[in-house]
Design a protein around this motif. Structure first.
Motif, PDB file in Angstrom:
ATOM      1  N   UNK A   1       1.111  -1.132   0.115  1.00 11.21           N
ATOM      2  CA  UNK A   1      -0.007   0.386  -0.263  1.00 11.21           C
ATOM      3  C   UNK A   1       1.220   1.756  -0.042  1.00 11.21           C
ATOM      4  N   UNK A   2       2.044   1.341   0.781  1.00  9.93           N
ATOM      5  CA  UNK A   2       3.563   2.118   0.746  1.00  9.93           C
ATOM      6  C   UNK A   2       3.388   2.439  -0.315  1.00  9.93           C
TER       7      UNK A   2
ATOM      8  N   UNK B   1       4.605  -1.733  -8.825  1.00 13.23           N
ATOM      9  CA  UNK B   1       5.255  -2.628  -8.811  1.00 13.23           C
ATOM     10  C   UNK B   1       5.678  -2.889  -7.391  1.00 13.23           C
ATOM     11  N   UNK B   2       5.354  -3.436  -6.737  1.00  7.23           N
ATOM     12  CA  UNK B   2       5.812  -3.540  -5.273  1.00  7.23           C
ATOM     13  C   UNK B   2       7.128  -3.843  -5.008  1.00  7.23           C
ATOM     14  N   UNK B   3       7.462  -4.488  -5.645  1.00 10.18           N
ATOM     15  CA  UNK B   3       9.223  -5.296  -5.679  1.00 10.18           C
ATOM     16  C   UNK B   3       9.985  -4.587  -6.413  1.00 10.18           C
TER      17      UNK B   3
ATOM     18  N   UNK C   1      14.011   0.053  -5.073  1.00 12.42           N
ATOM     19  CA  UNK C   1      14.366   1.448  -5.421  1.00 12.42           C
ATOM     20  C   UNK C   1      14.474   1.750  -3.999  1.00 12.42           C
ATOM     21  N   UNK C   2      13.832   1.424  -2.803  1.00 15.19           N
ATOM     22  CA  UNK C   2      13.930   2.185  -1.682  1.00 15.19           C
ATOM     23  C   UNK C   2      15.398   1.811  -0.707  1.00 15.19           C
ATOM     24  N   UNK C   3      15.731   0.289  -0.727  1.00 13.36           N
ATOM     25  CA  UNK C   3      16.194  -0.353  -0.817  1.00 13.36           C
ATOM     26  C   UNK C   3      18.240   0.768  -1.199  1.00 13.36           C
TER      27      UNK C   3
END
Length: 286
Positions: free
Chosen positions: A235-236, A244-246, A251-253
C-alpha cells in the motif's frame, strides 16, 4: 475557497485543537509555529525535536508532523496558503531556504521582536481594517526575512532570470502532495519548458538534477508513510507512486541502504505509529 481568507494567525488555543494535535497529520498549507512555552517534543517528518522555547518552526505543505507528549504548549500559530504569497513573490524562495533548517532557536531580544510582530499581525487579522491583507502580507514578509537571518542561511540572491524562476516553480510543485509521483517530463510540460531546459535550470540553481530531487521526494514520502501509518508495504508503494511493490523495495533499498520493513521497524522503535490524517485547506479559520 471563495470568501475564506487564505491566512490565519492566533494562539494555540484560538486556532483550535488541531494546532496541538498529537497524531501524525499533514496540511496542504504552510504553518509557522512560534512556541513560547511548554515541554515535550514536536515531530516533523522523521525528526523528533525537543521543546526548549522560545523557538520557531516551519511546517511546509505535505510534511507530516505532530506534538508528542506536549504539556503547557503556548505560543502562536500562523497559517497561510501559497496564494497568500502573491504580494511578495520572493517569499517562496525564503520559505525554501527556511525549509532547509526549519527549527530556529531565539534569544531574548529576538523573541521580543518576533512577539511584537506577531501581536501586530494578530491585531490586523482581528480588526480587518482597510488594506489589512496587504499589511499582513508585508508583516509575513518581514517575519520570513528575519527568520532566514536567524537560521544563518544565505538570503536569496538577485537572480530574476527565467531559469531561476523555472527552478523555483519546480521546487514549489515538488512540495505539493502527490507531485513526486510525476516524471521530469510531466513537470516540464506543466512548466511549459523542455526536459533539457528544466534539467539545466534546476541543476544550476540547486546543484542537483530534477530526477534526483524527485527520487528524494518519493523516498521521503515513502519514509513518512512507513513511519507514520500502518499501511502495508504494498500500500505504501502504491501511495508513493510505484505500481510494482517489488520495484519499490529495490528502489527504497537503493536510496536508503535498508529495506522498507527494516526502516519501519527502526522508526517504530522511536515513536508510536499512527495513521496520518490530512487537513483540507478549508480548515483555515476565516
Amino acid at each position: 475557497m471563495p470568501g475564506i481568507l487564505p491566512f490565519a494567525v492566533g494562539s494555540f488555543d484560538t486556532i483550535g485543537p488541531m494546532s496541538r494535535a498529537d497524531f501524525p497529520h499533514r496540511h496542504t498549507f504552510y504553518e509557522i509555529a512560534y512556541v513560547t512555552g511548554g515541554t515535550g517534543h514536536h515531530v516533523v517528518d522523521l525528526a523528533r525535536l525537543p521543546l526548549v522555547p522560545p523557538h520557531l518552526c516551519l511546517i511546509s505543505p505535505g510534511q507530516v508532523h505532530y506534538w508528542e507528549r506536549a504539556t503547557g504548549l503556548r505560543g502562536w500559530v500562523i497559517l497561510f496558503t501559497d496564494d497568500f504569497l502573491l504580494g511578495h513573490g520572493g517569499d517562496r524562495q525564503l520559505l525554501r531556504r527556511l525549509g532547509e533548517r526549519p527549527w530556529l532557536c531565539l534569544d531574548g531580544e529576538e523573541a521580543n521582536r518576533l512577539t511584537a510582530l506577531v501581536l501586530d499581525m494578530r491585531r490586523e487579522f482581528g480588526q480587518r481594517a482597510e488594506g489589512f491583507i496587504s499589511v499582513l502580507q508585508a508583516h509575513l514578509h518581514v517575519l520570513l526575512t528575519r527568520a532566514v537571518r536567524l537560521s544563518g542561511a544565505r538570503l536569496p540572491g538577485t537572480e530574476t532570470g527565467r531559469a531561476s524562476m523555472v527552478s523555483q516553480e519546480f521546487t514549489r510543485l515538488l512540495s505539493l502532495p502527490g507531485a513526486a509521483e510525476q516524471s521530469v517530463g510531466t513537470i516540464a510540460a506543466q512548466l511549459g519548458v523542455s526536459v533539457g531546459y528544466l534539467n539545466e535550470a534546476v541543476k544550476q540553481s540547486t546543484g542537483l538534477t530534477p530526477g534526483r530531487l524527485i527520487r528524494g521526494a518519493r523516498t521521503l514520502e515513502a519514509k513518512r508513510l512507513l513511519a507514520s501509518t500502518d499501511l502495508t508495504v504494498s500500500q505504501v508503494a502504491r501511495q508513493a507512486g510505484f505500481a510494482d511493490p517489488a520495484y519499490f523495495c529495490r528502489f527504497f533499498r537503493r536510496e536508503t541502504g535498508v529495506s522498507p520493513g527494516d526502516f519501519r521497524r527502526e522508526a517504530s522503535g522511536n515513536h508510536h505509529v499512527r495513521r496520518i490524517e490530512s487537513i483540507d485547506p478549508s480548515g483555515l479559520p476565516a
